[in-house]
Design a protein around this motif. Structure first.
Motif, PDB file in Angstrom:
ATOM      1  N   ASP A  98      -7.409  -5.171   4.531  1.00 21.61           N
ATOM      2  CA  ASP A  98      -7.034  -5.495   5.918  1.00 21.61           C
ATOM      3  C   ASP A  98      -6.368  -4.319   6.617  1.00 21.61           C
ATOM      4  OD1 ASP A  98      -8.041  -7.939   5.431  1.00 21.61           O
ATOM      5  OD2 ASP A  98      -6.145  -9.022   5.427  1.00 21.61           O
ATOM      6  N   SER A  99      -5.511  -3.599   5.861  1.00 16.94           N
ATOM      7  CA  SER A  99      -4.838  -2.469   6.511  1.00 16.94           C
ATOM      8  C   SER A  99      -5.838  -1.354   6.816  1.00 16.94           C
ATOM      9  CB  SER A  99      -3.682  -1.956   5.649  1.00 16.94           C
ATOM     10  OG  SER A  99      -4.107  -1.751   4.340  1.00 16.94           O
ATOM     11  N   LEU A 100      -6.890  -1.241   5.988  1.00 14.80           N
ATOM     12  CA  LEU A 100      -7.928  -0.240   6.293  1.00 14.80           C
ATOM     13  C   LEU A 100      -8.769  -0.690   7.475  1.00 14.80           C
ATOM     14  CD1 LEU A 100      -9.159   0.929   2.776  1.00 14.80           C
ATOM     15  CD2 LEU A 100      -7.804   2.213   4.432  1.00 14.80           C
ATOM     16  N   ILE A 101      -9.121  -1.999   7.485  1.00 18.70           N
ATOM     17  CA  ILE A 101      -9.943  -2.529   8.590  1.00 18.70           C
ATOM     18  C   ILE A 101      -9.237  -2.311   9.929  1.00 18.70           C
ATOM     19  CG2 ILE A 101     -10.826  -4.677   9.644  1.00 18.70           C
ATOM     20  CD1 ILE A 101     -11.357  -5.696   6.767  1.00 18.70           C
ATOM     21  N   THR A 102      -7.914  -2.568   9.926  1.00 25.02           N
ATOM     22  CA  THR A 102      -7.171  -2.432  11.182  1.00 25.02           C
ATOM     23  C   THR A 102      -6.689  -0.999  11.426  1.00 25.02           C
ATOM     24  OG1 THR A 102      -5.182  -3.115  10.021  1.00 25.02           O
ATOM     25  CG2 THR A 102      -6.371  -4.834  11.208  1.00 25.02           C
ATOM     26  N   GLY A 103      -7.040  -0.114  10.505  1.00 28.16           N
ATOM     27  CA  GLY A 103      -6.668   1.303  10.675  1.00 28.16           C
ATOM     28  C   GLY A 103      -5.177   1.555  10.515  1.00 28.16           C
ATOM     29  N   ASN A 104      -4.503   0.649   9.805  1.00 25.20           N
ATOM     30  CA  ASN A 104      -3.059   0.783   9.646  1.00 25.20           C
ATOM     31  C   ASN A 104      -2.761   1.541   8.343  1.00 25.20           C
ATOM     32  OD1 ASN A 104      -0.315   0.413   9.543  1.00 25.20           O
ATOM     33  ND2 ASN A 104      -0.397  -1.688  10.290  1.00 25.20           N
ATOM     34  N   ILE A 105      -2.795   2.854   8.438  1.00 24.73           N
ATOM     35  CA  ILE A 105      -2.653   3.687   7.235  1.00 24.73           C
ATOM     36  C   ILE A 105      -1.250   3.590   6.623  1.00 24.73           C
ATOM     37  CG2 ILE A 105      -2.855   6.056   6.317  1.00 24.73           C
ATOM     38  CD1 ILE A 105      -5.524   4.629   7.044  1.00 24.73           C
ATOM     39  N   PRO A 106      -0.162   3.583   7.424  1.00 22.00           N
ATOM     40  CA  PRO A 106       1.167   3.447   6.782  1.00 22.00           C
ATOM     41  C   PRO A 106       1.276   2.169   5.945  1.00 22.00           C
ATOM     42  CG  PRO A 106       1.411   4.118   9.064  1.00 22.00           C
ATOM     43  CD  PRO A 106      -0.039   3.814   8.872  1.00 22.00           C
ATOM     44  N   THR A 107       0.723   1.071   6.484  1.00 20.14           N
ATOM     45  CA  THR A 107       0.767  -0.180   5.724  1.00 20.14           C
ATOM     46  C   THR A 107      -0.059  -0.057   4.450  1.00 20.14           C
ATOM     47  OG1 THR A 107       1.149  -1.521   7.673  1.00 20.14           O
ATOM     48  CG2 THR A 107       0.155  -2.646   5.808  1.00 20.14           C
ATOM     49  N   PHE A 108      -1.221   0.586   4.572  1.00 19.05           N
ATOM     50  CA  PHE A 108      -2.089   0.769   3.404  1.00 19.05           C
ATOM     51  C   PHE A 108      -1.348   1.535   2.305  1.00 19.05           C
ATOM     52  CE2 PHE A 108      -5.079   3.445   1.038  1.00 19.05           C
ATOM     53  CZ  PHE A 108      -5.913   2.477   0.501  1.00 19.05           C
ATOM     54  N   LEU A 109      -0.713   2.644   2.706  1.00 18.39           N
ATOM     55  CA  LEU A 109      -0.012   3.462   1.710  1.00 18.39           C
ATOM     56  C   LEU A 109       1.163   2.713   1.106  1.00 18.39           C
ATOM     57  CD1 LEU A 109      -0.023   6.990   3.396  1.00 18.39           C
ATOM     58  CD2 LEU A 109      -1.274   6.268   1.370  1.00 18.39           C
ATOM     59  N   ASN A 110       1.877   1.970   1.971  1.00 15.14           N
ATOM     60  CA  ASN A 110       3.025   1.213   1.461  1.00 15.14           C
ATOM     61  C   ASN A 110       2.582   0.118   0.502  1.00 15.14           C
ATOM     62  OD1 ASN A 110       5.202  -1.161   1.912  1.00 15.14           O
ATOM     63  ND2 ASN A 110       6.150   0.855   2.076  1.00 15.14           N
ATOM     64  N   ALA A 111       1.485  -0.561   0.853  1.00 13.81           N
ATOM     65  CA  ALA A 111       0.963  -1.617  -0.025  1.00 13.81           C
ATOM     66  C   ALA A 111       0.505  -1.023  -1.355  1.00 13.81           C
ATOM     67  CB  ALA A 111      -0.186  -2.338   0.658  1.00 13.81           C
ATOM     68  N   LEU A 112      -0.090   0.156  -1.260  1.00 11.72           N
ATOM     69  CA  LEU A 112      -0.560   0.831  -2.469  1.00 11.72           C
ATOM     70  C   LEU A 112       0.622   1.176  -3.387  1.00 11.72           C
ATOM     71  CD1 LEU A 112      -3.426   1.568  -3.294  1.00 11.72           C
ATOM     72  CD2 LEU A 112      -3.034   3.875  -2.445  1.00 11.72           C
ATOM     73  N   GLN A 113       1.701   1.650  -2.760  1.00 11.69           N
ATOM     74  CA  GLN A 113       2.918   1.945  -3.528  1.00 11.69           C
ATOM     75  C   GLN A 113       3.402   0.712  -4.280  1.00 11.69           C
ATOM     76  OE1 GLN A 113       5.700   3.063  -0.528  1.00 11.69           O
ATOM     77  NE2 GLN A 113       5.923   5.065  -1.453  1.00 11.69           N
ATOM     78  N   HIS A 114       3.390  -0.429  -3.576  1.00 12.10           N
ATOM     79  CA  HIS A 114       3.877  -1.659  -4.194  1.00 12.10           C
ATOM     80  C   HIS A 114       2.985  -2.106  -5.345  1.00 12.10           C
ATOM     81  CE1 HIS A 114       6.526  -1.897  -0.720  1.00 12.10           C
ATOM     82  NE2 HIS A 114       7.190  -2.848  -1.351  1.00 12.10           N
ATOM     83  N   MET A 115       1.737  -1.646  -5.329  1.00  8.37           N
ATOM     84  CA  MET A 115       0.823  -2.084  -6.382  1.00  8.37           C
ATOM     85  C   MET A 115       0.877  -1.189  -7.614  1.00  8.37           C
ATOM     86  SD  MET A 115      -2.399  -3.677  -4.471  1.00  8.37           S
ATOM     87  CE  MET A 115      -2.538  -4.801  -5.805  1.00  8.37           C
ATOM     88  N   ILE A 116       1.474  -0.010  -7.462  1.00  8.68           N
ATOM     89  CA  ILE A 116       1.433   0.951  -8.576  1.00  8.68           C
ATOM     90  C   ILE A 116       2.047   0.358  -9.852  1.00  8.68           C
ATOM     91  CG2 ILE A 116       2.297   3.188  -9.415  1.00  8.68           C
ATOM     92  CD1 ILE A 116       1.965   4.245  -6.547  1.00  8.68           C
ATOM     93  N   LEU A 117       3.274  -0.133  -9.741  1.00 10.37           N
ATOM     94  CA  LEU A 117       3.951  -0.598 -10.961  1.00 10.37           C
ATOM     95  C   LEU A 117       3.293  -1.831 -11.580  1.00 10.37           C
ATOM     96  CD1 LEU A 117       7.727   0.121 -10.182  1.00 10.37           C
ATOM     97  CD2 LEU A 117       6.109   1.460 -11.506  1.00 10.37           C
ATOM     98  N   PRO A 118       3.026  -2.901 -10.805  1.00 12.15           N
ATOM     99  CA  PRO A 118       2.373  -4.054 -11.465  1.00 12.15           C
ATOM    100  C   PRO A 118       1.001  -3.712 -12.033  1.00 12.15           C
ATOM    101  CG  PRO A 118       2.596  -4.446  -9.088  1.00 12.15           C
ATOM    102  CD  PRO A 118       3.377  -3.228  -9.413  1.00 12.15           C
TER     103      PRO A 118
END
Lengths: 340, 511
Positions: free
Chosen positions: A190-210
């Motif tokens: 969704d963040s890519l579809i809406t072009g929201n790169i900061p959200t994409f990167l932040n979401a990616l960060q949150h996924m790293i550990l789990p």
């Protein structure tokens, strides 16, 4: 063309097989949950409800009917897209599962990617260092990795990267202040579809550990199976012939050895992905990840049978879909199976 | 065969490292926070944003930030006016005239009216919606509207705790006009209350984001934005406060709270609150003989349990009420006396060859250290010659077993009562018609049933004090400890401590 026809045939066959499997699983789920010594009628009312109110609720929920009738009613509703209503949340189970499933799929897919990268790289490395001292060390490391369950990895990674180095977030899917786009429910997508790169990167960060916690726990078995398969493959004549043809070791490994050795690893990945999909519960709880595992823990704690049934069926469907995908990949990668 | 890193491999690895590094470098903003906002690590979520729907004690502080209750409680648990400014329960307990504020607006700008009161407590319940508040207001037949700001609550039977219930579980005012226009499902998705904060973002089981309601009728909160991270795992909550990802958290293990209290920039508290840890007792099976029940009680070293599991902060109790609440008996003490236990058992004819036996049921993880306490109890009982079998049960099974009369002789149980009223302590625990307690003896049960319809406050409180003492002295109830809430926060974050463990963003400020 023949490949597509074979795959289509397989798909039809597997979908037809899936129907009785699903029916059997649904019946088993229904019966087991009804046999449990919990009273859904009592759980759906506040603790200060009277015995009469509980009895009235039991009748309303159809719990006084014979088990086969209850199952029939439930199945009929299921065919009409109604899995039931949550006892604890008082919401439609379909919408609860629908709102949490994308998060779990996203987690499982990325974790599987992590497991695949670590598993394949580790397997290749194990193969490379065979017969050397490094093999014993790598063997030890892979057994060590294998013996730690994912929830211990979760806590370990959280303490190292979240508390000690303070470089990665470990609660939820996004940091406070980030806009949460809602298109498909898959946050990264969704963040890519809406072009929201900061959200994409932040979401990616949150996924790293789990994802690391889940992926690292799965990778050792992939490493070991790939190494064994490669050892088997290297016993075959075509490897020797490739060497005689003057091909480089790297080319032999990638083009010939790995291509043949990957099939057992692929099977294992399919099985692991099925387990992974249903095994994110503790990791989701530790990382406050709002997926179906988290919902399932709530449901178990509150004896919320409709959610447990719905989630159980969803896991079953997911496992069936994964096994169909893996079988199709098998057909694509192994021409011998298409001939059969 | 050799493993070589050539130029291409190296470049590929560097590329991967660069991408990973760029993602990681963005990490810093995850910890950012200003003095106009606060992040709380909370252990559980709301079951729904419809506050009338479900009774979940841990969700009440979350509801209280978005919705208002007709009456409120001060930090020392006294009932105080809120949406209702005046109230008076009539001597017969059958009606309660009240007056409401005229300056309250819902978050959508609609004014709060008497119609909203009638809708919340009468019409909504009668409409057939499955609301938990229907059970607390089952004696409420109508709210008669006398003027735009006054009305009368009418009851079918004396309801002496009506004022307490107006500040208790689920009793939150909801907007009639809004719910009727959007429907209950949409209301639960986009809740509108009168509370000090508006809900601006919600992700189930993950995060609640609240923003100050600048049109709030009461004291305006100092903090503009409150973020509540739902962190169910105690280790993760500990890590979150330690790493600074949250500014305040609760219910982490006592040892962790003590450790974090010594960390620079943090402060920790272990606060007793209105939750009991007690043994629910049966009046039959292995507990038919009162001597066995009393021997079991005298054998419990409550101070040792508090020290071992709650850092000594959990207050040992002699009656089923917490200190500072109306039903508490500060001068009454039930002695810890193992020798008396042995004597009681010997006098009743129990010996080492023929010991008194019973089963203790306990949950594991329902409240902090529950199963550890149960194990310690078994050891204490063994020392005086009681032979006890420990059985683990799920909390969801407790009511099921109790209704079917299948609980064992003793059950370790935790009971929450944010109001502190003795009806919701001794009354609920000993009422034979309610599912909370295992004791079904008529001597105490009849007295409790009379107190349920006793409208005179002083008489009611005195009655509960007497019956609580009688219950303990006859072994009908074994209160053990007052439960504690651990709280760790940044030193510069101030909050108001409530006797019932409410932690409200609306009372917080930075110094």
């Amino acid at each position: 063309m023949r490949m597509f026809a074979t795959i289509a045939k397989l798909l039809v066959k597997r979908v037809l097989t899936a129907i009785p499997i699903l029916l059997l699983v649904s019946a088993l789920l229904f019966c087991i949950l009804r046999i449990l010594p919990v009273d859904p009628a009592a759980m759906s009312l506040p603790p200060n409800a009277t015995v009469q109110e509980i009895e009235a609720m039991r009748t309303e929920m159809g719990l006084n009917l014979p088990l086969y009738q209850q199952y029939g009613i439930w199945l009929n509703k299921l065919f009409h897209g109604d899995i039931g209503r949550s006892i604890h949340f008082r919401q439609n189970v379909t919408s609860l599962i629908g709102s949490t499933l994308p998060a779990t799929i996203e987690l499982a897919v990325i974790a599987m990617m992590v497991a695949t990268v670590f598993g394949l790289a580790g397997g290749l490395f194990l193969f490379y260092v065979r017969g050397t001292r490094a093999e014993a060390v790598m063997d030890f490391v892979s057994i060590l990795l294998l013996s730690l369950p994912e929830f211990l990895w979760s806590l370990f990674l959280l303490l190292i990267f979240g508390v000690f180095f303070e470089v990665l977030p470990f609660t939820g899917r996004l940091s406070p202040g980030f806009e949460r786009p809602l298109v498909t429910g898959f946050l990264l997508l969704d963040s890519l579809i809406t072009g929201n790169i900061p959200t994409f990167l932040n979401a990616l960060q949150h996924m790293i550990l789990p994802c690391l916690a889940l992926g690292i726990a799965l990778s050792p078995s992939l490493m070991r199976v790939l190494r064994s398969s490669l050892l088997d493959a290297y016993q075959d004549d075509y490897i020797q012939q490739a060497r005689l043809r003057g091909l480089s070791e790297k080319r032999i490994l990638i083009r010939h050895g790995l291509k043949n050795a990957i099939l057992p690893t692929l099977s294992l990945m399919g099985v692991q992905f099925g387990f992974l999909f249903g095994g994110t519960l503790l990791v989701e709880i530790i990382y406050s990840y709002p997926g179906m595992g988290n919902l399932m823990v709530d449901a178990i704690r509150n004896a919320d049978l409709p959610i447990i049934q719905g989630a159980g069926l969803t896991y079953c469907v997911a496992v069936l879909v994964i096994s169909i995908v893996v079988d199709s990949l098998y057909l694509i990668l192994n021409p011998k199976l298409r001939v059969r | 065969m050799t493993f070589e890193i050539d130029r291409r491999n190296l470049l590929q690895m560097l590329g991967l490292a660069a991408v990973s590094g760029s993602v990681l470098s963005q990490a810093s903003f995850a910890f950012a926070q200003g003095t106009d906002s606060v992040t709380i690590g909370w252990p559980s979520d709301v079951p729904s944003w419809d506050p009338n729907l479900r009774f979940v004690p841990d969700a009440q502080p979350l509801f209280k930030m978005v919705f208002d209750q007709p009456l409120d409680q001060s930090p020392d648990l006294k009932l105080i006016g809120n949406l209702i400014t005046k109230w008076e329960l009539k001597p017969d307990g059958l009606s309660m005239p009240f007056e409401i504020r005229s300056d309250v607006k819902f978050h959508n700008g609609d004014p709060m009216t008497m119609e909203d009161f009638k809708y919340t407590f009468v019409d909504r319940i009668k409409s057939g919606l499955k609301l938990d508040i229907a059970n607390s207001w089952r004696t409420l037949t109508d709210i008669e509207i006398l003027s735009p700001t006054s009305g009368v609550m009418k009851f079918s039977a004396p309801t002496p705790t009506a004022p307490q219930w107006l500040a208790f579980l689920g009793s939150y005012l909801v907007p009639k006009k809004y719910i009727e226009s959007v429907g209950p499902e949409e209301f639960a998705k986009k809740p509108v209350g009168t509370g000090p904060y508006k809900l601006v973002d919600y992700q189930m089981n993950s995060r609640i984001v609240l923003e100050r309601n600048d049109a709030y009728f009461g004291t305006k909160p100092k903090i503009k934005r409150v973020t509540i991270d739902i962190i169910k795992d105690p280790s993760a909550r500990t890590a979150a406060i330690q790493s600074g990802q949250v500014d305040l958290t609760v219910n982490i293990p006592v040892r962790e709270a003590e450790r974090l209290g010594k960390t620079e920039g943090l402060t920790a508290e272990i606060n007793p609150f209105t939750r009991l840890i007690l043994l629910q007792m049966r009046n039959d099976k292995g507990f038919t003989d009162m001597a066995v029940r009393l021997a079991a009680h005298h054998a419990i070293d409550k101070a040792a349990l508090s020290k071992a599991f709650y850092g000594g902060a959990a207050v040992p109790l002699s009656v089923p009420a917490t200190p500072g609440t109306p039903g508490y008996l500060p001068d009454y003490k039930f002695a810890y006396d193992p020798e008396l236990s042995k004597k009681l058992l010997a006098d009743a004819g129990y010996t080492a060859d023929k010991p008194a036996t019973f089963t203790l049921a306990a949950t594991n993880g329902q409240f902090p250290s529950d199963f550890d306490i149960a194990r310690a109890l078994v050891q204490m009982w063994q020392k005086v010659g009681l032979k006890v079998e420990l059985q683990q049960i799920e909390y969801s099974k407790y009511f099921e077993l109790n209704r079917g009369g299948q609980l064992p002789e003793a059950t370790l149980y935790s009971f929450d009562n944010a109001t502190g009223d003795p009806e919701i302590f001794s009354g609920y625990l000993m009422n034979p018609k309610m599912p909370f307690g295992a004791w079904k003896g008529p001597e105490i049960g009849d007295k409790i049933l009379k107190l349920f319809v006793e409208p005179v406050y002083e008489k009611r409180i005195a009655g509960y004090k007497a019956v609580a003492q009688e219950a303990v002295e006859t072994g009908a109830n074994i209160p053990i400890l007052q439960s504690v809430q651990t709280l760790v926060r940044k030193k510069s974050l101030n909050y108001v401590k409530y006797g019932n463990a409410w932690v409200l963003g609306s009372t917080m400020s930075w110094s």
